[in-house]
Design a protein around this motif. Sequence first.
Motif, PDB file in Angstrom:
ATOM      1  N   LEU A 135     -12.293  12.714   9.929  1.00  0.00           N
ATOM      2  CA  LEU A 135     -12.118  11.360   9.389  1.00  0.00           C
ATOM      3  C   LEU A 135     -11.023  11.345   8.330  1.00  0.00           C
ATOM      4  N   ALA A 136     -11.056  12.321   7.437  1.00  0.00           N
ATOM      5  CA  ALA A 136     -10.039  12.382   6.380  1.00  0.00           C
ATOM      6  C   ALA A 136      -8.658  12.629   6.972  1.00  0.00           C
ATOM      7  N   GLU A 137      -8.557  13.551   7.911  1.00  0.00           N
ATOM      8  CA  GLU A 137      -7.263  13.874   8.520  1.00  0.00           C
ATOM      9  C   GLU A 137      -6.699  12.711   9.335  1.00  0.00           C
ATOM     10  N   SER A 138      -7.572  11.871   9.878  1.00  0.00           N
ATOM     11  CA  SER A 138      -7.128  10.752  10.716  1.00  0.00           C
ATOM     12  C   SER A 138      -6.633   9.565   9.895  1.00  0.00           C
ATOM     13  N   GLY A 139      -6.942   9.562   8.588  1.00  0.00           N
ATOM     14  CA  GLY A 139      -6.565   8.440   7.739  1.00  0.00           C
ATOM     15  C   GLY A 139      -7.581   7.317   7.740  1.00  0.00           C
ATOM     16  N   LEU A 140      -8.667   7.469   8.479  1.00  0.00           N
ATOM     17  CA  LEU A 140      -9.678   6.406   8.560  1.00  0.00           C
ATOM     18  C   LEU A 140     -10.419   6.182   7.248  1.00  0.00           C
ATOM     19  N   THR A 141     -10.372   7.144   6.354  1.00  0.00           N
ATOM     20  CA  THR A 141     -11.074   6.989   5.078  1.00  0.00           C
ATOM     21  C   THR A 141     -10.193   6.390   3.990  1.00  0.00           C
ATOM     22  N   GLU A 142      -8.950   6.082   4.317  1.00  0.00           N
ATOM     23  CA  GLU A 142      -8.056   5.471   3.332  1.00  0.00           C
ATOM     24  C   GLU A 142      -8.527   4.054   3.018  1.00  0.00           C
ATOM     25  N   PRO A 143      -8.609   3.705   1.741  1.00  0.00           N
ATOM     26  CA  PRO A 143      -9.048   2.353   1.379  1.00  0.00           C
ATOM     27  C   PRO A 143      -7.975   1.315   1.719  1.00  0.00           C
ATOM     28  N   CYS A 144      -8.394   0.087   1.814  1.00  0.00           N
ATOM     29  CA  CYS A 144      -7.456  -1.014   2.031  1.00  0.00           C
ATOM     30  C   CYS A 144      -6.578  -1.173   0.794  1.00  0.00           C
TER      31      CYS A 144
END
Length: 152
Positions: A135-144
Amino acid sequence: MTVTATAPTILVVFGATGDLMARKVVPSLHYLMGKGVLPEKFHAVGFGRRPWGDDEMRTHVRAILNERMPEATYADVGALSHLFTYARGTFDDPEGYDGLSSHIAGIEARWGVCANKIFYLAVPPEHYRTIFTHLAESGLTEPCSDLSLIHI
């Protein structure tokens, strides 16, 4: 006191075909929908390895409601199941997370906003580290942020 949820929200359920989905996630969402506290822009994405599409995910949700929530009305079952789609992947395959990212981006594009993302891990604990890493590597955890807003 009235609670109003307004932030666009996408719930991703890892292990969406398993027991926790049936015992916890779907009944909880049914309850929240009945109380009127789900955001207007709410979507749930089931993530798993089965060769399913959106129709199979929705059929699964309807079956859970029919079996575990006999008090659910026909309209409730249809409304809740319609909030679900499915993204296929395995916990240890980066391509699955790429597909999930594209899936979520499509939802956000339809809404025209960057949505809050909630990740529910309905999986055994030995999978947590793998899922969190991907999840972290995919960028999905980046906030808006202003940079991540989608403009249509």
